[in-house]
Write an enzyme that holds these catalytic residues in place. Structure first.
Site, PDB file in Angstrom:
ATOM      1  N   ILE A  12      49.249  53.530  45.045  1.00 60.80           N
ATOM      2  CA  ILE A  12      48.369  53.652  46.207  1.00 60.80           C
ATOM      3  C   ILE A  12      48.278  52.339  46.974  1.00 60.80           C
ATOM      4  O   ILE A  12      48.273  52.318  48.209  1.00 60.80           O
ATOM      5  CB  ILE A  12      46.972  54.139  45.765  1.00 60.80           C
ATOM      6  CG1 ILE A  12      47.054  55.573  45.243  1.00 60.80           C
ATOM      7  CG2 ILE A  12      45.974  54.055  46.931  1.00 60.80           C
ATOM      8  CD1 ILE A  12      45.769  56.072  44.631  1.00 60.80           C
ATOM      9  N   VAL A  60      43.286  39.966  39.174  1.00 63.32           N
ATOM     10  CA  VAL A  60      41.901  40.058  39.647  1.00 63.32           C
ATOM     11  C   VAL A  60      40.877  39.850  38.532  1.00 63.32           C
ATOM     12  O   VAL A  60      39.679  39.823  38.795  1.00 63.32           O
ATOM     13  CB  VAL A  60      41.625  41.407  40.367  1.00 63.32           C
ATOM     14  CG1 VAL A  60      42.438  41.523  41.626  1.00 63.32           C
ATOM     15  CG2 VAL A  60      41.846  42.589  39.436  1.00 63.32           C
ATOM     16  N   TYR A 139      37.298  55.179  32.783  1.00 62.91           N
ATOM     17  CA  TYR A 139      37.866  55.140  34.129  1.00 62.91           C
ATOM     18  C   TYR A 139      36.901  55.800  35.111  1.00 62.91           C
ATOM     19  O   TYR A 139      36.634  55.283  36.198  1.00 62.91           O
ATOM     20  CB  TYR A 139      39.212  55.860  34.136  1.00 62.91           C
ATOM     21  CG  TYR A 139      39.908  55.880  35.473  1.00 62.91           C
ATOM     22  CD1 TYR A 139      40.703  54.818  35.885  1.00 62.91           C
ATOM     23  CD2 TYR A 139      39.776  56.974  36.331  1.00 62.91           C
ATOM     24  CE1 TYR A 139      41.352  54.836  37.116  1.00 62.91           C
ATOM     25  CE2 TYR A 139      40.416  57.005  37.561  1.00 62.91           C
ATOM     26  CZ  TYR A 139      41.197  55.938  37.945  1.00 62.91           C
ATOM     27  OH  TYR A 139      41.832  55.960  39.166  1.00 62.91           O
TER      28      TYR A 139
END
Length: 206
Positions: A12, A60, A139
């Site tokens: 994505i 990150v 998740y």
């Protein structure tokens, strides 16, 4: 217009990068996966020119790497207008904590109250942020968290005059590398394999 996209080398994130470029943006591609990131940069250079993109290897989970990447973005393109963003602890760290770290550090460059030019921060949530995905409780929790964080930051920005819009996108089922191996990673939820496959065949995760 300068956009920073996290997790941009694949799936994505890669698609978002291409759409931004097609719409005239300069894009900084952040990803911990260096090989596909460099490969993508080469492909994008051929299509859009070397000056339109910048690839930076960035995890990150690391505040220092995020700060360095954002500083490099500002030095290269003059500012930031748009920010995108296995084991359960790592899932939380990357999907939720990482989103928060990047957003807060980006505020230092984007916030109109501190000399920034405003803009938009787009967090990538998921359909799992709207309804539970039965094989992926953690998740699901992280994506609900991304939506909650985005809503709260949008309210803070509006009330404080940051000049930044906060949005979350919630993609449905997408055929990415991550999804293609999901049946192999069910572990304690392996008994749900048939149910997951049924949803996948329908093209819907509920």
């Amino acid at each position: 217009m300068v956009a920073v996209v996290t997790g941009a080398a694949l799936g994505i994130g890669k698609a978002i990068t291409e759409i931004l470029l097609q719409n005239g943006a300069k894009v900084v591609v952040l990803d911990v996966n260096e090989t596909p990131g460099k490969s993508l940069k080469e492909d994008l250079d051929k299509q859009y020119g070397q000056e339109r993109t910048l690839f930076l290897n960035c995890d990150v989970e690391s505040q220092e790497q995020i700060k360095a990447a954002l500083q490099k973005t500002v030095e290269t393109f003059g500012g930031i207008d748009i920010l995108n963003e296995s084991e359960w602890k790592k899932t939380v760290s990357v999907n939720l904590t990482g989103v928060m770290k990047v957003a807060y550090l980006a505020l230092e460059h984007m916030n109109k109250l501190t000399g920034g030019r405003g803009g938009v921060i787009v967090n990538t949530a998921s359909i799992a942020g709207l309804a539970p995905v039965l094989c992926c409780p953690v998740y699901t929790a992280t994506k609900h968290g991304v939506i909650g964080f985005t809503r709260a930051m949008a309210a803070v920005s509006a009330a404080s005059g940051y000049g930044i819009r906060f949005n979350a996108i919630c993609p449905g089922l997408v055929q990415t590398d991550l999804f293609s191996t999901i049946l192999d990673r069910l572990r304690q939820f392996s008994h749900l394999a048939d149910e997951i496959k049924k949803y996948a065949d329908m093209g819907v995760l509920k």
